[in-house]
Design a protein around this motif. Structure first.
Motif, short mmCIF file in Angstrom:
data_model
loop_
_atom_site.label_atom_id
_atom_site.label_comp_id
_atom_site.label_asym_id
_atom_site.label_seq_id
_atom_site.Cartn_x
_atom_site.Cartn_y
_atom_site.Cartn_z
N SER A 176 0.82 -1.20 0.00
CA SER A 176 0.00 0.00 0.00
C SER A 176 0.86 1.25 0.00
O SER A 176 2.08 1.20 0.22
N MET A 177 0.22 2.39 -0.23
CA MET A 177 0.94 3.66 -0.25
C MET A 177 1.58 3.95 1.11
O MET A 177 2.73 4.38 1.19
N THR A 178 0.89 3.65 2.18
CA THR A 178 1.42 3.88 3.53
C THR A 178 2.64 3.01 3.79
O THR A 178 3.65 3.47 4.33
N ALA A 179 2.56 1.73 3.39
CA ALA A 179 3.69 0.82 3.58
C ALA A 179 4.89 1.27 2.76
O ALA A 179 6.04 1.18 3.21
N SER A 180 4.65 1.76 1.54
CA SER A 180 5.74 2.22 0.68
C SER A 180 6.46 3.41 1.30
O SER A 180 7.69 3.43 1.39
N VAL A 181 5.70 4.40 1.74
CA VAL A 181 6.29 5.60 2.33
C VAL A 181 7.04 5.26 3.61
O VAL A 181 8.15 5.75 3.86
N LEU A 182 6.45 4.39 4.44
CA LEU A 182 7.07 4.02 5.71
C LEU A 182 8.38 3.26 5.48
O LEU A 182 9.39 3.52 6.16
N THR A 183 8.38 2.32 4.52
CA THR A 183 9.58 1.53 4.24
C THR A 183 10.71 2.41 3.71
O THR A 183 11.86 2.31 4.16
N VAL A 184 10.40 3.26 2.75
CA VAL A 184 11.42 4.13 2.16
C VAL A 184 11.95 5.13 3.18
O VAL A 184 13.16 5.37 3.26
N THR A 185 11.07 5.69 3.99
CA THR A 185 11.48 6.66 5.01
C THR A 185 12.39 6.01 6.05
O THR A 185 13.42 6.59 6.44
N THR A 186 12.06 4.80 6.49
CA THR A 186 12.89 4.09 7.47
C THR A 186 14.27 3.80 6.89
O THR A 186 15.29 3.98 7.57
N ALA A 187 14.31 3.34 5.63
CA ALA A 187 15.60 3.05 4.98
C ALA A 187 16.45 4.30 4.85
O ALA A 187 17.67 4.27 5.08
N GLU A 188 15.82 5.43 4.51
CA GLU A 188 16.55 6.68 4.37
C GLU A 188 17.09 7.17 5.72
O GLU A 188 18.22 7.66 5.81
N LEU A 189 16.28 7.04 6.78
CA LEU A 189 16.71 7.50 8.11
C LEU A 189 17.88 6.68 8.63
O LEU A 189 18.85 7.23 9.17
N LEU A 190 17.80 5.36 8.49
CA LEU A 190 18.85 4.49 9.01
C LEU A 190 20.10 4.49 8.14
O LEU A 190 21.22 4.49 8.65
N GLY A 191 19.90 4.48 6.82
CA GLY A 191 21.03 4.33 5.92
C GLY A 191 21.67 5.62 5.45
O GLY A 191 22.78 5.60 4.91
N PHE A 192 20.98 6.75 5.68
CA PHE A 192 21.53 8.01 5.16
C PHE A 192 21.50 9.15 6.19
O PHE A 192 22.54 9.72 6.53
N VAL A 193 20.33 9.48 6.70
CA VAL A 193 20.19 10.66 7.55
C VAL A 193 20.99 10.49 8.85
O VAL A 193 21.71 11.41 9.27
N GLY A 194 20.87 9.32 9.48
CA GLY A 194 21.61 9.07 10.72
C GLY A 194 23.12 9.19 10.55
O GLY A 194 23.78 9.96 11.26
N PRO A 195 23.71 8.44 9.60
CA PRO A 195 25.15 8.59 9.36
C PRO A 195 25.56 10.00 8.93
O PRO A 195 26.63 10.48 9.32
N LEU A 196 24.70 10.68 8.16
CA LEU A 196 25.00 12.05 7.74
C LEU A 196 25.15 12.97 8.96
O LEU A 196 26.11 13.75 9.04
N ILE A 197 24.21 12.89 9.89
CA ILE A 197 24.27 13.73 11.09
C ILE A 197 25.52 13.43 11.91
O ILE A 197 26.21 14.35 12.39
#
Length: 324
Positions: A176-197
């Protein structure tokens, strides 16, 4: 994210991506292979004191080398537009791309943290054991290895067209659209935003410490080396991984049809090949981190080079004396 023009919008057929990928991987292959092989050889053989993030650099070089060794198959595919090596090898090469990317992100983050931490806590650095870095590296490989499994699994390997691979594979729907947004957002936070900070914070604090420090020149030199190392980690991160992850968020939402705005869809799909090509440049930029920021690496490499030069000169002199 819908508009009236999205109903008549068709995704662009990007004809240049095969040439772009083939060119990029060809440029990356030779220097990436030579530089990372030399780095592994020097780091493993000549540096007996595996401190100052050397264990992490060894793992970073191994991650880069694993991806570089798969590049000839990618080059073959994008030149010939066919994949005769089977589904398993296709998905393995696809997997190694993302394994390299996220292992590199994790090890760059670990290098930044360790150099920053040891700089501000020098006494704890003396008590730090090599096995701690080995355990951390093993945990990273396990976590990243499992976390990257969805990337090949999300790709649709069409049995009717088994000659397709890599960028030409379809993307399976997450749900679903909610699952898609949640999955992509979680991947971005763990794999990119966290290490970036973390990397930005370590770079900023190290630079601030150097500006405010007034003390012995030896300590200043150590702080400069630490700053060069964390700053180089930040450079690699921003150049190679930031464009990809910014685009990746929109790319997955486009593929999931969450984003239907025509202009956003087209710009995202056009940008994807360039961002993915930039992400492969880390295989060439990481060895710069080892050489220009690690005094031990420079000393051992120059010492070994001088030994080779002296041995060659001596062999030439002995050969000329025998002729006389």
């Amino acid at each position: 994210m819908q508009n009236s023009s999205s109903e008549n919008c068709t995704d662009p057929h990007i004809t240049f991506k095969s040439h772009l990928y083939a060119t990029t991987y060809t440029i990356v292959f030779i220097p990436g292979l030579l530089a990372n092989s030399a780095a592994l050889w020097v780091l493993c053989r000549f540096i007996s004191k595996k401190n100052k993030a050397v264990i992490f650099m060894i793992n970073l070089a191994a991650a880069d080398l694993a991806h570089v060794l798969s590049l000839p198959l990618r080059i073959y595919y994008y030149i010939n537009h066919m994949w005769p090596f089977g589904r398993g090898l296709c998905l393995l090469c696809f997997y190694l791309k993302y394994l390299n990317m996220y292992a590199s992100i994790c090890f760059l983050t670990c290098i930044s943290i360790q150099r920053y931490y040891f700089l501000f806590h020098p006494f704890k650095a003396k008590d730090w054991k090599r096995r701690y870095d080995v355990v951390i590296s093993a945990v990273i490989w396990t976590f990243v290895g499992l976390a990257c499994l969805p990337f090949p699994l999300m790709r649709n390997f069409d049995l009717k067209n088994s000659n397709s691979c890599f960028a030409d594979l379809g993307v399976n729907k997450i749900g679903s659209m909610t699952a898609s947004v949640l999955t992509v957002t979680t991947a971005e936070l763990l794999g990119f935003v966290g290490p970036l900070i973390i990397i930005v914070y370590c770079t900023w604090k190290t630079r601030k410490s150097l500006q405010e420090y007034q003390g012995p020149f030896q300590n200043t030199s150590e702080k400069r080396r630490a700053l060069r190392m964390v700053a180089m980690c930040a450079v690699v991160f921003f150049v190679c991984f930031t464009p990809y992850h910014i685009n990746f968020f929109f790319y997955m939402l486009v593929k999931e049809n969450v984003i239907t705005h025509c202009a956003i869809r087209r710009s995202t799909l056009y940008s994807q090949p360039f961002c993915l090509s930039l992400a492969s440049l880390d295989c060439c930029l990481d060895p710069i981190l080892y050489f220009f920021t690690t005094s031990e690496f420079q000393d051992h490499l120059s010492r070994h080079s001088s030994i080779i030069i002296r041995s060659r000169l001596m062999s030439k002199e002995s050969a000329s004396s025998t002729k006389e």
